[in-house]
Write a protein that holds these residues in place. Structure first.
Motif, PDB file in Angstrom:
ATOM      1  N   LEU A  48      36.200  27.474  32.477  1.00 33.42           N
ATOM      2  CA  LEU A  48      35.235  26.404  32.760  1.00 33.42           C
ATOM      3  C   LEU A  48      35.899  25.229  33.461  1.00 33.42           C
ATOM      4  CD1 LEU A  48      33.152  26.423  29.440  1.00 33.42           C
ATOM      5  CD2 LEU A  48      32.432  27.230  31.698  1.00 33.42           C
ATOM      6  N   VAL A  49      37.133  24.939  33.110  1.00 35.03           N
ATOM      7  CA  VAL A  49      37.854  23.832  33.753  1.00 35.03           C
ATOM      8  C   VAL A  49      38.102  24.126  35.225  1.00 35.03           C
ATOM      9  CG1 VAL A  49      40.091  22.651  33.828  1.00 35.03           C
ATOM     10  CG2 VAL A  49      38.918  22.960  31.647  1.00 35.03           C
ATOM     11  N   LEU A  50      38.344  25.396  35.562  1.00 32.22           N
ATOM     12  CA  LEU A  50      38.629  25.745  36.952  1.00 32.22           C
ATOM     13  C   LEU A  50      37.380  25.710  37.839  1.00 32.22           C
ATOM     14  CD1 LEU A  50      41.220  28.678  36.893  1.00 32.22           C
ATOM     15  CD2 LEU A  50      41.600  26.275  37.438  1.00 32.22           C
ATOM     16  N   LEU A  51      36.203  25.871  37.254  1.00 28.12           N
ATOM     17  CA  LEU A  51      34.988  25.929  38.068  1.00 28.12           C
ATOM     18  C   LEU A  51      34.755  24.666  38.902  1.00 28.12           C
ATOM     19  CD1 LEU A  51      32.458  27.771  35.714  1.00 28.12           C
ATOM     20  CD2 LEU A  51      33.720  28.679  37.676  1.00 28.12           C
ATOM     21  N   PRO A  52      34.856  23.444  38.335  1.00 29.51           N
ATOM     22  CA  PRO A  52      34.684  22.250  39.182  1.00 29.51           C
ATOM     23  C   PRO A  52      35.733  22.160  40.286  1.00 29.51           C
ATOM     24  CG  PRO A  52      34.535  21.676  36.855  1.00 29.51           C
ATOM     25  CD  PRO A  52      35.035  23.081  36.917  1.00 29.51           C
ATOM     26  N   LEU A  53      36.968  22.585  39.991  1.00 24.69           N
ATOM     27  CA  LEU A  53      38.012  22.554  41.010  1.00 24.69           C
ATOM     28  C   LEU A  53      37.672  23.497  42.157  1.00 24.69           C
ATOM     29  CD1 LEU A  53      40.801  21.682  42.019  1.00 24.69           C
ATOM     30  CD2 LEU A  53      41.802  23.472  40.587  1.00 24.69           C
ATOM     31  N   LEU A  54      37.174  24.686  41.841  1.00 27.15           N
ATOM     32  CA  LEU A  54      36.781  25.627  42.891  1.00 27.15           C
ATOM     33  C   LEU A  54      35.609  25.080  43.700  1.00 27.15           C
ATOM     34  CD1 LEU A  54      37.037  28.983  40.927  1.00 27.15           C
ATOM     35  CD2 LEU A  54      38.542  28.207  42.758  1.00 27.15           C
ATOM     36  N   ALA A  64      39.265  24.852  51.513  1.00 26.05           N
ATOM     37  CA  ALA A  64      38.460  25.812  50.763  1.00 26.05           C
ATOM     38  C   ALA A  64      39.044  27.216  50.836  1.00 26.05           C
ATOM     39  CB  ALA A  64      37.030  25.823  51.316  1.00 26.05           C
ATOM     40  N   PRO A  65      38.965  27.952  49.738  1.00 24.09           N
ATOM     41  CA  PRO A  65      39.372  29.354  49.739  1.00 24.09           C
ATOM     42  C   PRO A  65      38.358  30.198  50.511  1.00 24.09           C
ATOM     43  CG  PRO A  65      38.420  28.785  47.623  1.00 24.09           C
ATOM     44  CD  PRO A  65      38.524  27.509  48.406  1.00 24.09           C
ATOM     45  N   PHE A 174      50.915  41.537  43.058  1.00 22.00           N
ATOM     46  CA  PHE A 174      50.188  42.395  44.004  1.00 22.00           C
ATOM     47  C   PHE A 174      48.921  41.716  44.504  1.00 22.00           C
ATOM     48  CE2 PHE A 174      47.027  45.671  44.932  1.00 22.00           C
ATOM     49  CZ  PHE A 174      47.714  46.460  45.855  1.00 22.00           C
ATOM     50  N   PHE A 175      48.098  41.183  43.583  1.00 26.82           N
ATOM     51  CA  PHE A 175      46.789  40.665  43.964  1.00 26.82           C
ATOM     52  C   PHE A 175      46.845  39.238  44.513  1.00 26.82           C
ATOM     53  CE2 PHE A 175      45.431  43.951  40.838  1.00 26.82           C
ATOM     54  CZ  PHE A 175      44.654  44.710  41.709  1.00 26.82           C
ATOM     55  N   ALA A 176      47.792  38.421  44.049  1.00 19.64           N
ATOM     56  CA  ALA A 176      47.833  37.024  44.493  1.00 19.64           C
ATOM     57  C   ALA A 176      48.157  36.914  45.967  1.00 19.64           C
ATOM     58  CB  ALA A 176      48.857  36.238  43.672  1.00 19.64           C
ATOM     59  N   SER A 177      48.838  37.905  46.529  1.00 18.98           N
ATOM     60  CA  SER A 177      49.159  37.885  47.957  1.00 18.98           C
ATOM     61  C   SER A 177      47.982  38.332  48.814  1.00 18.98           C
ATOM     62  CB  SER A 177      50.368  38.785  48.237  1.00 18.98           C
ATOM     63  OG  SER A 177      50.088  40.134  47.889  1.00 18.98           O
ATOM     64  N   ARG A 178      46.917  38.816  48.161  1.00 25.65           N
ATOM     65  CA  ARG A 178      45.759  39.347  48.889  1.00 25.65           C
ATOM     66  C   ARG A 178      44.492  38.533  48.683  1.00 25.65           C
ATOM     67  NH1 ARG A 178      49.321  43.103  47.756  1.00 25.65           N
ATOM     68  NH2 ARG A 178      49.561  44.957  49.068  1.00 25.65           N
ATOM     69  N   HIS A 179      44.465  37.680  47.650  1.00 27.51           N
ATOM     70  CA  HIS A 179      43.264  36.922  47.342  1.00 27.51           C
ATOM     71  C   HIS A 179      43.636  35.491  46.970  1.00 27.51           C
ATOM     72  CE1 HIS A 179      41.128  40.759  47.274  1.00 27.51           C
ATOM     73  NE2 HIS A 179      42.006  41.210  46.393  1.00 27.51           N
ATOM     74  N   ASP A 180      42.624  34.626  46.964  1.00 25.28           N
ATOM     75  CA  ASP A 180      42.840  33.239  46.570  1.00 25.28           C
ATOM     76  C   ASP A 180      43.272  33.176  45.108  1.00 25.28           C
ATOM     77  OD1 ASP A 180      42.451  30.255  46.867  1.00 25.28           O
ATOM     78  OD2 ASP A 180      41.056  30.705  45.232  1.00 25.28           O
ATOM     79  N   PRO A 181      44.433  32.558  44.814  1.00 22.84           N
ATOM     80  CA  PRO A 181      44.950  32.587  43.436  1.00 22.84           C
ATOM     81  C   PRO A 181      44.066  31.871  42.431  1.00 22.84           C
ATOM     82  CG  PRO A 181      46.277  31.139  44.834  1.00 22.84           C
ATOM     83  CD  PRO A 181      45.366  31.892  45.739  1.00 22.84           C
ATOM     84  N   LEU A 182      43.422  30.764  42.815  1.00 26.46           N
ATOM     85  CA  LEU A 182      42.570  30.059  41.851  1.00 26.46           C
ATOM     86  C   LEU A 182      41.338  30.871  41.488  1.00 26.46           C
ATOM     87  CD1 LEU A 182      42.701  26.325  43.013  1.00 26.46           C
ATOM     88  CD2 LEU A 182      43.873  27.411  41.095  1.00 26.46           C
ATOM     89  N   ARG A 183      40.765  31.572  42.462  1.00 29.33           N
ATOM     90  CA  ARG A 183      39.625  32.426  42.154  1.00 29.33           C
ATOM     91  C   ARG A 183      40.054  33.598  41.278  1.00 29.33           C
ATOM     92  NH1 ARG A 183      35.002  32.803  46.671  1.00 29.33           N
ATOM     93  NH2 ARG A 183      34.756  30.574  47.027  1.00 29.33           N
ATOM     94  N   LEU A 184      41.197  34.166  41.591  1.00 28.80           N
ATOM     95  CA  LEU A 184      41.722  35.235  40.744  1.00 28.80           C
ATOM     96  C   LEU A 184      41.906  34.736  39.310  1.00 28.80           C
ATOM     97  CD1 LEU A 184      44.502  37.081  42.794  1.00 28.80           C
ATOM     98  CD2 LEU A 184      42.435  38.095  41.829  1.00 28.80           C
ATOM     99  N   ALA A 185      42.462  33.524  39.177  1.00 27.51           N
ATOM    100  CA  ALA A 185      42.703  32.960  37.849  1.00 27.51           C
ATOM    101  C   ALA A 185      41.398  32.791  37.087  1.00 27.51           C
ATOM    102  CB  ALA A 185      43.426  31.625  37.964  1.00 27.51           C
ATOM    103  N   ALA A 186      40.376  32.231  37.761  1.00 29.82           N
ATOM    104  CA  ALA A 186      39.098  32.005  37.090  1.00 29.82           C
ATOM    105  C   ALA A 186      38.480  33.325  36.623  1.00 29.82           C
ATOM    106  CB  ALA A 186      38.143  31.270  38.030  1.00 29.82           C
ATOM    107  N   ILE A 187      38.561  34.364  37.465  1.00 30.06           N
ATOM    108  CA  ILE A 187      37.974  35.657  37.106  1.00 30.06           C
ATOM    109  C   ILE A 187      38.743  36.284  35.948  1.00 30.06           C
ATOM    110  CG2 ILE A 187      37.570  38.017  37.918  1.00 30.06           C
ATOM    111  CD1 ILE A 187      37.110  36.772  40.720  1.00 30.06           C
ATOM    112  N   GLN A 188      40.086  36.225  36.020  1.00 36.32           N
ATOM    113  CA  GLN A 188      40.843  36.853  34.938  1.00 36.32           C
ATOM    114  C   GLN A 188      40.710  36.075  33.638  1.00 36.32           C
ATOM    115  OE1 GLN A 188      45.023  37.235  34.906  1.00 36.32           O
ATOM    116  NE2 GLN A 188      45.467  35.129  35.485  1.00 36.32           N
TER     117      GLN A 188
END
Length: 320
Positions: A48-54, A64-65, A174-188
């Motif tokens: 939830l904390v990451l959502l406003p940042l995104l 923007a990512p 593997f995945f951080a080099s292919r996708h936006d890291p903050l979005r990956l973090a929020a999803i995981q």
């Protein structure tokens, strides 16, 4: 450039302090609620904390990512979240049966486990890895094996979790080099929260009063241990040397021991302190031992080396 490197080292030192102290919050949180509920609530809070940042990044075109939630992004973040949920709950349940000090040092073994797991995908481990692993094994024996050569069940869970953290580091690399890291973090984080909360509903008694009593530990673990710790790690590693990052972040184990002694009154016998010293020496040796220069065919090895510098326990551990 030197100023950026110094700032990165300082930020990673703060990150290691946060992650180390978060072990205390993880332990205290379970005085009121179960391990699965604690994990679920703190990772839900971090998501939830990451959502406003995104959302803020999305409104700034220069920062923007990439737009949209693609299928590969969701699959990558979901897989990372699944492994994260396994690792964090092994660690959380293990804390019921072992000390913060033991948990911090045994979890830190992922620094050595990552390159050892690399053997399964055809990577070679250098002499420093094998020497470091040998020191760490001896150190864990001294730290964990008690009278009658018995090892606490919590230490076994932490060791199993260290292998899971090692796998998580490989996935992050593997995945951080292919996708936006903050979005990956929020999803995981969201995936980890959902799995943990589902386990809590199945296995634990959930009461509002207990959740409120664990509130300070949940807030610290979610805001500092997960959300802030991860963000500092990402910012710092933009200008960090991989070997520096691994060494500084591995201080998480030392800060966990300091926090356990200061806030929880934990103490070790001399043998335990020697074991901690050997384990930490093994972690450093595995990172500092001179490595051969990579060839163009070792891109994956470079990815793992960079990821190795990045995590724990919390973090994508990712905190680890």
């Amino acid at each position: 450039m030197q100023n950026k490197a110094l700032r990165a080292d300082l930020l990673m030192l703060v990150t290691a302090m946060i992650w180390g102290s978060a072990f205390v919050a993880q332990r205290l949180g379970m005085d009121s609620i179960g391990p699965f509920l604690y994990s679920g609530l703190r990772f839900a809070l971090a998501a939830l904390v990451l959502l406003p940042l995104l959302g803020w990044l999305q409104r700034r075109p220069a920062l923007a990512p990439p737009p949209g939630l693609s299928r590969p992004l969701l699959l990558g973040g979901g897989l990372m979240g699944l492994v994260l949920a396994l690792g964090i709950n092994l660690q959380q349940v293990g804390l019921l049966f072992t000390s913060v000090t033991n948990s911090g040092f045994i979890t830190g073994l992922y620094v050595i486990i990552v390159p050892l797991l690399g053997l399964l995908i055809g990577q070679r481990a250098g002499l420093g890895i094998w020497l470091g692993a040998s020191l760490a094994v001896v150190g864990m024996f001294l730290l964990s094996v008690g009278d009658g050569f018995q090892i606490a069940s919590g230490d076994w869970l932490q060791l199993a979790g260290a292998f899971v953290w090692g796998l998580h580091v490989l996935l992050v690399g593997f995945f951080a080099s292919r996708h936006d890291p903050l979005r990956l973090a929020a999803i995981q984080f969201a995936t980890c929260a959902l799995i943990s909360l589902l386990l809590a509903v199945i296995f634990e008694d959930i009461q509002l009063d207990a959740i409120l009593a664990a509130g300070p530990a949940i807030l610290y673990g979610g805001l500092f241990g997960v959300a802030i710790g991860f963000t500092l790690q990402v910012v710092a590693q933009q200008h960090a040397i991989a070997s520096h990052a691994a060494i500084i972040l591995s201080l998480e184990a030392v800060f966990a021991a300091i926090a356990g002694a200061w806030l929880l009154g934990e103490a070790l016998h001399l043998r335990g302190y020697i074991g901690c010293a050997l384990m930490f020496a093994g972690m450093l040796l595995a990172q500092l031992w001179p490595k051969a220069l990579p060839s163009p065919s070792t891109d994956l090895r470079e990815t793992v080396a960079g990821a190795d510098a990045g995590h724990p326990p919390g973090q994508p551990r990712v905190g680890l």
